[in-house]
Design a protein around this motif. Structure first.
Motif, PDB file in Angstrom:
ATOM      1  N   THR A 139      37.642   1.468  26.608  1.00 34.90           N
ATOM      2  CA  THR A 139      36.598   0.474  26.847  1.00 34.90           C
ATOM      3  C   THR A 139      37.239  -1.026  26.026  1.00 34.90           C
ATOM      4  O   THR A 139      37.860  -0.938  25.331  1.00 34.90           O
ATOM      5  CB  THR A 139      35.455   0.939  25.942  1.00 34.90           C
ATOM      6  OG1 THR A 139      35.643   0.960  24.620  1.00 34.90           O
ATOM      7  CG2 THR A 139      34.710   2.183  26.420  1.00 34.90           C
ATOM      8  N   LEU A 140      36.538  -1.896  26.724  1.00 33.72           N
ATOM      9  CA  LEU A 140      36.820  -3.419  26.093  1.00 33.72           C
ATOM     10  C   LEU A 140      35.529  -4.197  25.790  1.00 33.72           C
ATOM     11  O   LEU A 140      34.635  -4.167  26.522  1.00 33.72           O
ATOM     12  CB  LEU A 140      37.554  -4.137  27.277  1.00 33.72           C
ATOM     13  CG  LEU A 140      37.973  -5.751  27.092  1.00 33.72           C
ATOM     14  CD1 LEU A 140      38.815  -5.753  26.030  1.00 33.72           C
ATOM     15  CD2 LEU A 140      38.346  -6.445  28.378  1.00 33.72           C
ATOM     16  N   ALA A 141      35.276  -4.655  24.643  1.00 31.35           N
ATOM     17  CA  ALA A 141      34.337  -5.313  24.278  1.00 31.35           C
ATOM     18  C   ALA A 141      34.340  -6.697  24.675  1.00 31.35           C
ATOM     19  O   ALA A 141      35.382  -7.325  24.533  1.00 31.35           O
ATOM     20  CB  ALA A 141      34.394  -5.435  22.489  1.00 31.35           C
ATOM     21  N   THR A 167      29.900  -3.929  26.973  1.00 33.66           N
ATOM     22  CA  THR A 167      31.191  -3.273  27.037  1.00 33.66           C
ATOM     23  C   THR A 167      31.883  -2.776  28.332  1.00 33.66           C
ATOM     24  O   THR A 167      30.770  -2.042  29.026  1.00 33.66           O
ATOM     25  CB  THR A 167      31.136  -2.042  25.891  1.00 33.66           C
ATOM     26  OG1 THR A 167      30.648  -2.598  24.608  1.00 33.66           O
ATOM     27  CG2 THR A 167      32.313  -1.239  25.646  1.00 33.66           C
ATOM     28  N   LEU A 168      32.729  -2.890  28.778  1.00 30.59           N
ATOM     29  CA  LEU A 168      33.456  -2.199  29.967  1.00 30.59           C
ATOM     30  C   LEU A 168      34.229  -1.107  29.739  1.00 30.59           C
ATOM     31  O   LEU A 168      35.170  -1.197  28.753  1.00 30.59           O
ATOM     32  CB  LEU A 168      34.413  -3.420  30.319  1.00 30.59           C
ATOM     33  CG  LEU A 168      34.005  -4.842  30.870  1.00 30.59           C
ATOM     34  CD1 LEU A 168      34.993  -5.923  31.440  1.00 30.59           C
ATOM     35  CD2 LEU A 168      32.471  -4.902  31.771  1.00 30.59           C
ATOM     36  N   PHE A 220      37.745   0.498  36.931  1.00 31.22           N
ATOM     37  CA  PHE A 220      36.719   0.147  35.709  1.00 31.22           C
ATOM     38  C   PHE A 220      35.150   0.028  36.314  1.00 31.22           C
ATOM     39  O   PHE A 220      35.168  -0.022  37.628  1.00 31.22           O
ATOM     40  CB  PHE A 220      37.127  -1.092  35.382  1.00 31.22           C
ATOM     41  CG  PHE A 220      36.719  -2.324  36.524  1.00 31.22           C
ATOM     42  CD1 PHE A 220      35.625  -3.058  36.142  1.00 31.22           C
ATOM     43  CD2 PHE A 220      37.884  -2.727  37.239  1.00 31.22           C
ATOM     44  CE1 PHE A 220      35.643  -4.200  37.168  1.00 31.22           C
ATOM     45  CE2 PHE A 220      37.565  -3.895  38.210  1.00 31.22           C
ATOM     46  CZ  PHE A 220      36.472  -4.436  38.077  1.00 31.22           C
ATOM     47  N   SER A 221      34.278   0.124  35.536  1.00 25.67           N
ATOM     48  CA  SER A 221      33.007  -0.159  35.998  1.00 25.67           C
ATOM     49  C   SER A 221      32.413  -1.563  35.397  1.00 25.67           C
ATOM     50  O   SER A 221      32.691  -2.025  34.492  1.00 25.67           O
ATOM     51  CB  SER A 221      31.978   0.821  35.022  1.00 25.67           C
ATOM     52  OG  SER A 221      32.476   2.117  35.588  1.00 25.67           O
ATOM     53  N   HIS A 222      31.837  -2.194  36.369  1.00 23.84           N
ATOM     54  CA  HIS A 222      31.490  -3.542  36.346  1.00 23.84           C
ATOM     55  C   HIS A 222      30.326  -3.516  35.182  1.00 23.84           C
ATOM     56  O   HIS A 222      29.733  -2.479  35.036  1.00 23.84           O
ATOM     57  CB  HIS A 222      30.683  -4.161  37.580  1.00 23.84           C
ATOM     58  CG  HIS A 222      31.704  -4.538  38.631  1.00 23.84           C
ATOM     59  ND1 HIS A 222      32.162  -3.672  39.635  1.00 23.84           N
ATOM     60  CD2 HIS A 222      32.314  -5.550  38.628  1.00 23.84           C
ATOM     61  CE1 HIS A 222      33.085  -4.365  40.439  1.00 23.84           C
ATOM     62  NE2 HIS A 222      33.218  -5.434  39.816  1.00 23.84           N
ATOM     63  N   ARG A 223      30.121  -4.605  34.538  1.00 26.65           N
ATOM     64  CA  ARG A 223      29.159  -4.633  33.597  1.00 26.65           C
ATOM     65  C   ARG A 223      27.739  -4.073  34.156  1.00 26.65           C
ATOM     66  O   ARG A 223      27.374  -4.244  35.155  1.00 26.65           O
ATOM     67  CB  ARG A 223      28.789  -6.136  33.146  1.00 26.65           C
ATOM     68  CG  ARG A 223      28.573  -6.964  34.038  1.00 26.65           C
ATOM     69  CD  ARG A 223      28.407  -8.450  33.537  1.00 26.65           C
ATOM     70  NE  ARG A 223      29.674  -8.962  32.462  1.00 26.65           N
ATOM     71  CZ  ARG A 223      29.304  -9.718  31.576  1.00 26.65           C
ATOM     72  NH1 ARG A 223      27.918 -10.178  31.320  1.00 26.65           N
ATOM     73  NH2 ARG A 223      30.276  -9.926  30.500  1.00 26.65           N
ATOM     74  N   GLY A 224      27.172  -3.261  33.301  1.00 27.24           N
ATOM     75  CA  GLY A 224      26.056  -2.759  33.764  1.00 27.24           C
ATOM     76  C   GLY A 224      26.007  -1.430  34.572  1.00 27.24           C
ATOM     77  O   GLY A 224      25.014  -0.803  34.382  1.00 27.24           O
ATOM     78  N   PHE A 225      26.931  -1.084  34.889  1.00 28.93           N
ATOM     79  CA  PHE A 225      27.356   0.137  35.869  1.00 28.93           C
ATOM     80  C   PHE A 225      28.090   1.084  34.791  1.00 28.93           C
ATOM     81  O   PHE A 225      28.933   0.862  34.150  1.00 28.93           O
ATOM     82  CB  PHE A 225      28.257  -0.169  36.849  1.00 28.93           C
ATOM     83  CG  PHE A 225      27.488  -0.957  38.260  1.00 28.93           C
ATOM     84  CD1 PHE A 225      26.921  -0.441  38.826  1.00 28.93           C
ATOM     85  CD2 PHE A 225      27.419  -2.363  38.045  1.00 28.93           C
ATOM     86  CE1 PHE A 225      26.265  -1.304  40.019  1.00 28.93           C
ATOM     87  CE2 PHE A 225      26.655  -3.154  38.891  1.00 28.93           C
ATOM     88  CZ  PHE A 225      26.095  -2.505  39.845  1.00 28.93           C
ATOM     89  N   TYR A 226      27.306   2.363  34.876  1.00 28.81           N
ATOM     90  CA  TYR A 226      27.918   3.702  34.091  1.00 28.81           C
ATOM     91  C   TYR A 226      29.412   3.800  34.092  1.00 28.81           C
ATOM     92  O   TYR A 226      29.808   3.542  35.406  1.00 28.81           O
ATOM     93  CB  TYR A 226      27.051   4.842  34.758  1.00 28.81           C
ATOM     94  CG  TYR A 226      27.434   6.157  34.018  1.00 28.81           C
ATOM     95  CD1 TYR A 226      26.859   6.423  32.744  1.00 28.81           C
ATOM     96  CD2 TYR A 226      28.604   6.920  34.454  1.00 28.81           C
ATOM     97  CE1 TYR A 226      27.351   7.715  32.213  1.00 28.81           C
ATOM     98  CE2 TYR A 226      29.097   7.781  33.779  1.00 28.81           C
ATOM     99  CZ  TYR A 226      28.191   8.329  32.485  1.00 28.81           C
ATOM    100  OH  TYR A 226      28.813   9.659  31.939  1.00 28.81           O
ATOM    101  N   ALA A 283      39.666 -10.706  31.556  1.00 36.16           N
ATOM    102  CA  ALA A 283      39.928 -10.042  30.222  1.00 36.16           C
ATOM    103  C   ALA A 283      40.598  -8.849  30.243  1.00 36.16           C
ATOM    104  O   ALA A 283      41.305  -8.309  29.381  1.00 36.16           O
ATOM    105  CB  ALA A 283      38.608 -10.120  29.611  1.00 36.16           C
ATOM    106  N   LEU A 284      40.036  -7.964  31.264  1.00 35.24           N
ATOM    107  CA  LEU A 284      40.578  -6.459  31.250  1.00 35.24           C
ATOM    108  C   LEU A 284      42.034  -6.537  31.346  1.00 35.24           C
ATOM    109  O   LEU A 284      42.743  -5.738  30.789  1.00 35.24           O
ATOM    110  CB  LEU A 284      39.809  -5.770  32.220  1.00 35.24           C
ATOM    111  CG  LEU A 284      40.268  -4.318  32.450  1.00 35.24           C
ATOM    112  CD1 LEU A 284      40.121  -3.370  31.098  1.00 35.24           C
ATOM    113  CD2 LEU A 284      39.468  -3.560  33.887  1.00 35.24           C
TER     114      LEU A 284
END
Length: 279
Positions: free
Chosen positions: A9-11, A16-17, A57-63, A83-84
């Protein structure tokens, strides 16, 4: 065959992504659509991991990423991706973007010229506006939108997700069921509000993508009832190094429905542009 794999995960300042990295080789990044998450790419990661470092990766908001308290703003997608990639230590990458992921890919590529070595826009033009495409695309939009709205309503009445489509439901019911399950993992906020924000952000003339200085493959699907499959043909003339390929007998999510055809087109495009090595 097994491949190196790690998850993390990336804060970010407001969320959090979540991401997964699988395989070895040049980095190949997958950006999912409105009905997906990092799990959506299982058929691509399994195919490409022998020769590429696959980053899903999952976009912000997506599980299982988290959503900001103020809601999901697609303007943050490209900064999230930057950032990722910085976090993972990848400067140059290739991007495969499905539907909503096209907004991520187009905006990232324009904001970071030269970092994207090959860009696949699957069932999407991202933030590029079809109304500003070459004729006859603008004239075709209104009749297509009316017909597709009727087709989507008929699908929903039959309990078929428009992004998966009737062909998947009829020919691959297990895939259609899995697609629905993945779609259902994301909960707790208004995806229709995000859909509206995406539409409002589709304002760029196609020529803007020339600033990315990268080859572009538009992958259109002949039976797509979510985004107009004819739109890319009116854009490639304004984007140096762009071309269109069609998967005729597929709905909006060919990457899920017709993975062999999808993967073959993506792989050929990557190799044509010197990203990766032949098997």
């Amino acid at each position: 065959m097994s491949f190196p794999h790690r998850a993390g995960t990336l804060a970010r300042p407001d969320c959090t992504l979540a991401y997964e990295v699988t395989g070895q080789g040049p980095p190949l990044v997958f950006a999912h659509g409105l009905g997906g998450c990092l799990m959506s790419w299982w058929q691509q990661v399994a195919h490409f991991a022998a020769n590429y470092t696959c980053i899903a990766f999952s976009h912000r908001g997506f599980y299982p990423s988290t959503a900001p308290e103020m809601g999901v703003d697609p303007a943050e997608y490209a900064p999230d991706l930057a950032a990722l990639l910085d976090h993972l230590g990848h400067h140059e990458v290739a991007l495969v973007c499905q539907s909503m992921g096209g907004w991520t890919g187009v905006e990232f590529a324009i904001a970071h010229p030269g970092r994207v070595k090959a860009l696949v826009l699957a069932a999407t033009t991202g933030s590029l506006d079809p109304r500003q495409a070459a004729s006859p695309v603008p004239e075709q939009l209104a009749p297509w939108q009316a017909a597709s709205a009727a087709a989507r309503a008929e699908m929903l009445a039959r309990h078929i997700l428009p992004a998966s489509g009737p062909r998947m439901a009829a020919e691959s019911p297990a895939l259609a069921h899995l697609y629905r399950q993945i779609n259902g993992l994301t909960q707790g906020w208004d995806r229709e509000a995000l859909r509206a924000r995406l539409g409002a952000a589709r304002t760029r003339p196609p020529a803007d993508l020339a600033a990315a200085r990268c080859p572009v493959l538009f992958l259109a699907n002949g039976e797509d009832q979510v985004l107009p499959p004819f739109a890319p043909a009116g854009m490639v003339g304004a984007i140096p190094g762009a071309r269109v390929a069609m998967i005729p007998a597929a709905g909006h999510s060919a990457y899920f429905e017709k993975p062999a055809a999808f993967n073959a087109l993506v792989e050929a495009f990557m190799l044509e542009n010197g990203w990766g090595a032949a098997r």
